[in-house]
Design a protein around this motif. Structure first.
Motif, mmCIF file in Angstrom:
data_model
loop_
_atom_site.group_PDB
_atom_site.id
_atom_site.type_symbol
_atom_site.label_atom_id
_atom_site.label_comp_id
_atom_site.label_asym_id
_atom_site.label_seq_id
_atom_site.Cartn_x
_atom_site.Cartn_y
_atom_site.Cartn_z
ATOM 1 N N LYS A 107 0.864 -1.189 0.000
ATOM 2 C CA LYS A 107 0.000 0.000 0.000
ATOM 3 C C LYS A 107 0.892 1.228 0.000
ATOM 4 N N GLY A 108 0.574 2.210 -0.804
ATOM 5 C CA GLY A 108 1.390 3.435 -0.813
ATOM 6 C C GLY A 108 2.421 3.428 -1.929
ATOM 7 N N ASP A 109 2.695 2.253 -2.516
ATOM 8 C CA ASP A 109 3.623 2.206 -3.651
ATOM 9 C C ASP A 109 2.935 2.774 -4.892
ATOM 10 N N GLU A 110 3.757 3.035 -5.910
ATOM 11 C CA GLU A 110 3.181 3.571 -7.146
ATOM 12 C C GLU A 110 3.701 2.791 -8.349
ATOM 13 N N VAL A 111 2.785 2.301 -9.161
ATOM 14 C CA VAL A 111 3.147 1.698 -10.450
ATOM 15 C C VAL A 111 2.139 2.250 -11.458
ATOM 16 N N LEU A 112 2.636 2.908 -12.477
ATOM 17 C CA LEU A 112 1.730 3.586 -13.398
ATOM 18 C C LEU A 112 1.461 2.766 -14.649
ATOM 19 N N VAL A 113 0.184 2.664 -14.996
ATOM 20 C CA VAL A 113 -0.202 2.108 -16.305
ATOM 21 C C VAL A 113 -1.056 3.178 -16.969
ATOM 22 N N ASP A 114 -0.632 3.628 -18.153
ATOM 23 C CA ASP A 114 -1.324 4.727 -18.842
ATOM 24 C C ASP A 114 -1.541 5.908 -17.896
ATOM 25 N N GLY A 115 -0.541 6.207 -17.102
ATOM 26 C CA GLY A 115 -0.601 7.374 -16.219
ATOM 27 C C GLY A 115 -1.363 7.162 -14.919
ATOM 28 N N GLU A 116 -1.939 5.962 -14.731
ATOM 29 C CA GLU A 116 -2.732 5.755 -13.501
ATOM 30 C C GLU A 116 -2.008 4.786 -12.566
ATOM 31 N N ASN A 117 -1.955 5.161 -11.278
ATOM 32 C CA ASN A 117 -1.330 4.270 -10.291
ATOM 33 C C ASN A 117 -2.258 3.083 -10.034
ATOM 34 N N VAL A 118 -1.769 1.873 -10.306
ATOM 35 C CA VAL A 118 -2.650 0.700 -10.188
ATOM 36 C C VAL A 118 -2.625 0.082 -8.783
#
Ligand code: F6P
Length: 558
Positions: A107-118
């Motif tokens: 929780k709190g991590d960031e992984v972007l797909v098409d600009g959205e954090n999944v």
């Protein structure tokens, strides 16, 4: 997306080819390497999270290791790995990101797909799975007649089945008393018939698990089980005060990326657990596809399972390639496939609880890397893929180990064992787990060091049967050990093989995340079905072999 780098055109490939020429035809290599270097075992043993991995009984020298790592660098492995972890659309034929690693981010991590954090979405689903699993486990969730759930049926196939079954079997000691899971996958009606036999629908919860929610096998089985559930409830007089729709709502939940189709089936969208197109079926056991596992083992154990995946992801992402276990194991596989022409790879768990692990790995590795074209559509430039197979030791020893010890093909083998037995039994004074693991240790030593003709003669063997009793040795094995088969360690093992598969795919330049090869057979089955059901025009349009087989089937069926 750039074009794949042809591994065979790299300088490292040439080095490996030269080294292979100097080694081939020589015998007793592992004997002499171990004799010359007392530190060999230590030098080639690497830990990754809780996994203790001894690579020293491989056909591996410093030169081989260095050239393999150079090859990994020359084909851009680190860039491809980072692109995958960043969420780039490296599954080019399906135009998708490949982010099973996002399923275990914190929780709190960031992984972007098409600009959205999944990552927030991942945790939303985990939270709702947890809430649901807790209700079922505590008895708060009841069936249509008010009874608590005792049996979970998971209906799914491929990645929507193999992972859940394998993990359920592997972690049985962690299962909640009074809860049992069954798995229906095959469209052979025997599967649905035998798995529902003797069950009380009032205490049964069905999970329909399908990424696409269109898979023929799964949707057919889901309808069969719905029919069984409703008709048995009616026979038992259990539907006098409730409608069929109520019964489906109470007894059916779904896991899918296609939530619209879930609703069409009659399952309440509130009881549907989603995942995303960036999770491949064979990489989905740690998504909502693992709902049956979370119910059986509890949310806490499921989070421990995820933490194991994460530990290996972190190791894979940040450990230098020279010490990076998935990289070393993946590159060794390339060494054997491309230079020793190994066709298959055995996985031999010395743990009865892992009896479905080889089957699970078959989909993971073979659906991923069984490809003949590269990700840009050009033909591959070398052999790809390995046939993964195996059975738990010691059963395999009394079946197929003969071929591994003395056959004409090189079969690299992974031996897996745990220090702590789940059942510490003794036979008189003998600790049976110690006896069991003696076999594990003995087999890898026998495969590595063999037995020479002189050693056979020294036992007084008649000369004419000496050749039959010689073991050439130099049969490569990797020993993977861990303290115990816990949820966390199992997550680590799965992630290890996911990344090994990735490493091999990168070297070969293929898209390890599509599976177009399963499509043609699926389409033809639908085309042939009318003929098999008696439509003569459809029968005539088949090739003569297929038509004759169908005709024979129709004439013989009782
Ligand atoms: O036919 C192959 C496949 O697409 C696998 O990749 C997948 O795991 C399996 O079918 C099941 O698909 P679904 O989860 O969409 O039912």
């Amino acid at each position: 997306m750039s074009s794949p780098i042809d591994p065979t055109a790299t300088s490292a490939w040439q080095k490996l080819s030269d080294i292979h020429s100097t080694l081939s035809g020589k015998s007793g290599l592992l004997r002499s390497w171990f004799a010359e270097d007392p530190q060999r075992a230590e030098r080639f043993t690497v830990d990754a999270a809780d996994l203790h991995v001894d690579l020293s009984k491989n056909l591996l020298t410093n030169d081989v290791r260095d050239a393999l790592i150079e090859l990994a660098r020359e084909v851009g492995l680190e860039d491809r790995r980072d692109a995958m972890l960043r969420g780039e659309k490296i599954n080019v034929t399906e135009n998708r990101a490949v982010l099973h690693t996002a399923l275990r981010r914190e929780k709190g991590d960031e992984v972007l797909v098409d600009g959205e954090n999944v990552v927030p979405g991942v945790h939303e689903v985990l939270d709702s799975m947890s809430a649901f699993a807790t209700k079922v486990r505590s008895g708060e969730w009841v069936g249509v007649t008010g009874k608590k759930i005792e049996t979970i049926i998971n209906i799914g196939i491929g990645g929507s089945d193999l992972g859940p079954v394998m993990v359920y079997e592997a972690l049985k000691p962690y299962k909640q008393e009074g809860l049992e899971c069954r798995f229906i996958s095959n469209i052979d009606p025997t599967d649905a018939a035998t798995k529902t036999a003797g069950l009380n629908p009032e205490t049964t919860l069905v999970i329909v698990a399908s990424k696409t929610f269109t898979t023929l096998e799964t949707m057919t089985n889901a309808r069969l089980v719905r029919q069984w559930l409703l008709s048995t409830l009616k026979e038992q007089g259990a539907l006098e005060n409730a409608s069929e729709a109520d019964a489906v709502t109470k007894h059916f939940v779904a896991v899918s990326t296609a939530l619209d189709k879930v609703a069409e089936f009659g399952i309440n969208p509130d009881n549907a657990f989603g995942f995303w197109d960036w999770v491949g079926g064979r990489y989905s056991v740690d998504s909502a596809i693992g709902l049956s596992l979370m119910i059986a083992f509890g949310p806490e154990r499921f989070y421990e399972f995820l933490s194991g995946f994460r530990a290996i992801d972190e190791h894979f992402a940040s450990t230098p390639l020279e010490q990076n276990v998935p990289v070393l194991m993946g590159m060794l596989n390339v060494w054997y496939v491309n230079f020793y022409k190994a066709h298959s790879h055995a996985v031999l768990p010395y743990s009865q609880y892992l009896h479905r692990f080889p089957a699970y790995l078959q989909q993971l590795t073979m659906e991923s890397n069984g490809k003949g074209v590269r990700f840009d559509g050009t033909p591959v430039t070398c052999d790809t893929g390995e046939i993964f197979w195996g059975e738990p030791g010691t059963n395999g020893q009394h079946a197929f180990y003969q071929l591994i010890h003395q056959g004409t093909r090189l079969i690299p083998s992974d031996f897996i064992a745990f220090a702590t037995p789940a059942h510490p039994l003794t036979d008189g004074e003998t600790d049976v787990h110690a006896l069991f693991l003696s076999n594990f240790f003995a087999q890898t030593a026998a495969l590595a060091f063999g037995k020479t003709a002189d050693e056979v003669r020294a036992e007084g063997t008649p000369e004419e049967i000496v050749p039959a009793r010689v073991f050439t040795g130099d049969r490569p094995t990797t020993s993977i050990m861990a303290q115990e088969l816990s949820p966390r360690v199992l997550g680590e093992l799965i992630a290890l093989y996911e990344h090994i598969t990735f490493v091999e795919g990168v070297v070969w330049g293929i898209d390890s995340f599509d599976q177009w090869g399963v499509e043609l057979g699926k389409k033809l089955a639908l085309q042939i079905a009318p003929a098999v059901m008696g439509d003569s025009a459809a029968l005539e349009s088949q090739d003569s072999s297929t038509a004759a087989l169908v005709t024979w089937y129709l004439s013989q069926r009782r």
